[in-house]
Design an enzyme around this catalytic site. Structure first.
Site, PDB file in Angstrom:
ATOM      1  N   TYR A 133     -13.122  -4.325 -40.976  1.00 17.91           N
ATOM      2  CA  TYR A 133     -12.137  -5.237 -41.313  1.00 17.91           C
ATOM      3  C   TYR A 133     -12.581  -6.629 -40.483  1.00 17.91           C
ATOM      4  O   TYR A 133     -11.974  -7.877 -40.949  1.00 17.91           O
ATOM      5  CB  TYR A 133     -10.694  -4.915 -40.310  1.00 17.91           C
ATOM      6  CG  TYR A 133      -9.655  -4.228 -41.418  1.00 17.91           C
ATOM      7  CD1 TYR A 133     -10.053  -2.992 -42.026  1.00 17.91           C
ATOM      8  CD2 TYR A 133      -8.330  -4.795 -41.295  1.00 17.91           C
ATOM      9  CE1 TYR A 133      -9.349  -2.487 -42.831  1.00 17.91           C
ATOM     10  CE2 TYR A 133      -7.539  -4.072 -42.252  1.00 17.91           C
ATOM     11  CZ  TYR A 133      -7.795  -2.998 -43.040  1.00 17.91           C
ATOM     12  OH  TYR A 133      -6.867  -2.240 -43.829  1.00 17.91           O
ATOM     13  N   LYS A 184     -17.639   9.320 -41.479  1.00 14.31           N
ATOM     14  CA  LYS A 184     -18.574   9.596 -42.660  1.00 14.31           C
ATOM     15  C   LYS A 184     -19.843   9.585 -41.915  1.00 14.31           C
ATOM     16  O   LYS A 184     -20.838   8.998 -42.495  1.00 14.31           O
ATOM     17  CB  LYS A 184     -18.327   8.401 -43.651  1.00 14.31           C
ATOM     18  CG  LYS A 184     -18.797   8.692 -44.942  1.00 14.31           C
ATOM     19  CD  LYS A 184     -18.091   9.698 -45.715  1.00 14.31           C
ATOM     20  CE  LYS A 184     -18.830  10.044 -47.009  1.00 14.31           C
ATOM     21  NZ  LYS A 184     -18.458  11.253 -47.684  1.00 14.31           N
ATOM     22  N   ASP A 231     -13.668  11.926 -46.614  1.00 18.12           N
ATOM     23  CA  ASP A 231     -13.350  12.644 -47.993  1.00 18.12           C
ATOM     24  C   ASP A 231     -12.241  13.988 -47.841  1.00 18.12           C
ATOM     25  O   ASP A 231     -11.311  14.231 -48.398  1.00 18.12           O
ATOM     26  CB  ASP A 231     -14.322  12.739 -48.639  1.00 18.12           C
ATOM     27  CG  ASP A 231     -15.519  13.181 -48.475  1.00 18.12           C
ATOM     28  OD1 ASP A 231     -15.499  13.660 -47.029  1.00 18.12           O
ATOM     29  OD2 ASP A 231     -16.421  13.417 -49.231  1.00 18.12           O
ATOM     30  N   ASP A 252      -6.287   3.032 -42.287  1.00 22.55           N
ATOM     31  CA  ASP A 252      -5.426   2.465 -42.942  1.00 22.55           C
ATOM     32  C   ASP A 252      -5.044   3.261 -44.386  1.00 22.55           C
ATOM     33  O   ASP A 252      -3.881   3.452 -44.452  1.00 22.55           O
ATOM     34  CB  ASP A 252      -6.087   1.074 -43.593  1.00 22.55           C
ATOM     35  CG  ASP A 252      -5.153   0.281 -44.485  1.00 22.55           C
ATOM     36  OD1 ASP A 252      -3.998   0.251 -44.362  1.00 22.55           O
ATOM     37  OD2 ASP A 252      -5.669  -0.252 -45.529  1.00 22.55           O
ATOM     38  N   ASP A 296      -1.513   5.861 -44.989  1.00 20.29           N
ATOM     39  CA  ASP A 296      -0.569   5.749 -46.227  1.00 20.29           C
ATOM     40  C   ASP A 296      -0.209   7.115 -46.763  1.00 20.29           C
ATOM     41  O   ASP A 296       0.727   7.378 -47.263  1.00 20.29           O
ATOM     42  CB  ASP A 296      -0.981   4.802 -47.210  1.00 20.29           C
ATOM     43  CG  ASP A 296      -0.591   3.290 -47.125  1.00 20.29           C
ATOM     44  OD1 ASP A 296      -0.293   2.920 -46.023  1.00 20.29           O
ATOM     45  OD2 ASP A 296      -0.368   2.749 -48.081  1.00 20.29           O
TER      46      ASP A 296
HETATM   47  C1  IPM Z   1      -1.442  -1.788 -42.579  1.00 19.66           C
HETATM   48  C2  IPM Z   1      -1.634  -2.962 -43.682  1.00 19.66           C
HETATM   49  C3  IPM Z   1      -2.425  -4.013 -42.922  1.00 19.66           C
HETATM   50  C4  IPM Z   1      -3.608  -3.342 -42.850  1.00 19.66           C
HETATM   51  C5  IPM Z   1      -2.668  -5.368 -44.238  1.00 19.66           C
HETATM   52  C6  IPM Z   1      -1.167  -5.836 -44.589  1.00 19.66           C
HETATM   53  C7  IPM Z   1      -3.494  -6.252 -43.646  1.00 19.66           C
HETATM   54  O1  IPM Z   1      -1.929  -2.121 -44.869  1.00 19.66           O
HETATM   55  O2  IPM Z   1      -0.802  -2.575 -41.390  1.00 19.66           O
HETATM   56  O3  IPM Z   1      -1.588  -0.752 -42.869  1.00 19.66           O
HETATM   57  O4  IPM Z   1      -4.679  -3.353 -43.816  1.00 19.66           O
HETATM   58  O5  IPM Z   1      -4.114  -3.011 -41.837  1.00 19.66           O
HETATM   59 MG    MG Z   2      -2.018  -0.160 -44.843  1.00 22.62          MG
END
Ligand code: IPM
Ligand code: MG
Length: 360
Positions: free
Chosen positions: A142, A193, A225, A249, A253
């Site tokens: 990032y 990885k 993975d 990240d 999710d």
């Molecule tokens: C998160 C979000 C952020 C990230 C974005 C909005 C920059 O997806 O906090 O997970 O990628 O960190």
């Molecule tokens: Mg995110």
């Protein structure tokens, strides 16, 4: 002395969900005599509209001065086409994280038993789920340099980013993760990885090294993975997972969906002293913004984490979490967690219910 909380509503559903969390904070501030005072500032697209940049100096100054920060969400299609990549809402969020050194991102994925039906996975796979993802938040791909889009020979454009961690960055996130595991079920899975990327070979080496200071914590390693697959195959095998910025990240999710909805997932982003910014894991959901449909519980639970980790009010945090559990018991559900036989409520009705549960 009063403690300062900076509120950053941001974009999309941000203002709606933060409004409900703020009502909860106002109530417990009064009930438990917490001595909190609040200020508000722009970040993300809202800040671009107001000032031309996603992270105005005034916001950064206020963020540095605050004892804790509560953020809604940033981003939206109206800002995605700006050719200047620095003038994107996400840069506001990333700028706060990096300027404040908020490297330790805690993303707990807990399945409330009441929501076992809301998960897309079979109830027996997810019931009782309680995992913590520790994501490194201010380094990795990032932030790595060099980065950009350039032209190479023959006029062919290429995009490039750099995945880099130094050993100190790895060591400090390792410590956060080992400490968290020690306070839980003493199992830590480091995700990398290392079969392909040198940066994660070093990551694995440093995890092993730090692990020697935590003989009571069982350390294991998994390729990212496989970790993604294991999260949806048998998520209860995990206690704490630690990983870099981008893998974290993505995996967080995925973990969110195990709990029924990403609308339930709070997060804390902490610096070396435990000062932090608190935000739901979900985005700004522009498609439902302004419609009073969004789930405010991830933000309310983020406010609860803020009280616990940065404001020394763990008992109040316990009360908020019990109140959230109570409204779920009452069968109240926003659209994202609704299922047959439960009552569909709006953002503000969900906030009303949590406030009522706290007042009862
Ligand atoms: C998160 C979000 C952020 C990230 C974005 C909005 C920059 O997806 O906090 O997970 O990628 O960190
Ligand atoms: Mg995110």
């Amino acid at each position: 002395m009063s403690k300062q909380v900076l509120i950053l509503p941001g974009d999309g559903i941000g203002p709606e969900i933060v409004r409900e969390a703020k009502r909860v904070l106002d109530l417990v501030n009064q009930q438990d005599d917490l001595g909190l005072s609040f200020a508000e500032a722009h970040v993300g697209g809202a800040a671009i509209d107001a000032t031309g940049v996603p992270l105005p100096d005034a916001t950064l100054t206020a963020a540095k001065a605050a004892d804790a920060i509560l953020l809604g969400a940033v981003g939206g299609p109206q800002w995605d086409t700006n050719p200047d990549f620095q003038i994107r809402p996400e840069k506001g969020l990333l700028g706060i994280r990096s300027n404040l050194g908020l490297f330790g991102n805690l993303r707990p994925a807990i399945l409330y038993p009441q929501l076992a039906d809301a998960s897309t996975l079979k109830p027996e796979i997810v019931s009782g789920l309680d995992i913590l993802i520790v994501r490194e938040l201010t380094g990795g791909i990032y932030f790595g340099q060099p980065r950009g889009i350039r032209e190479k020979e023959g006029g062919i454009r290429e995009g490039f980013n750099t995945y880099v961690y130094d050993e100190n960055e790895i060591r400090r996130i390792a410590k956060v993760a080992f400490e968290a595991a020690r306070a839980r079920n003493k199992r830590l899975c480091s995700v990398d990885k290392a079969n392909v990327l040198e940066v994660t070979i070093l990551w694995r080496e440093i995890m092993e090294e730090v692990g020697k200071e935590y003989p009571d914590v069982e350390l294991s390693h998994m390729y990212v993975d496989n970790a993604a697959m294991q999260l949806v195959r048998a998520p209860k095998q995990f206690d704490v997972m630690v990983t870099g910025n981008m893998f974290g990240d993505i995996l967080s999710d995925a973990a969110a969906m195990l709990t029924g909805s990403i609308g339930m997932l709070p997060s804390a982003s902490l610096d070396v002293n435990g000062k932090g910014m608190y935000e739901p894991c979900h985005g700004s959901a522009p498609d439902i913004a302004g419609q009073n449909l969004a789930n405010p519980l991830a933000t309310i639970l983020s406010a609860s984490m803020m009280l616990r980790y940065s404001l020394d009010a763990g008992d109040t945090a316990d009360r908020i979490e019990a109140a959230v559990s109570k409204v779920l018991d009452q069968g109240l559900r926003t659209a994202d967690i609704w299922s047959e036989g439960t009552e569909k409520v709006s953002t503000s009705q969900m906030g009303d219910a949590v406030v009522a549960a706290l007042s009862a």
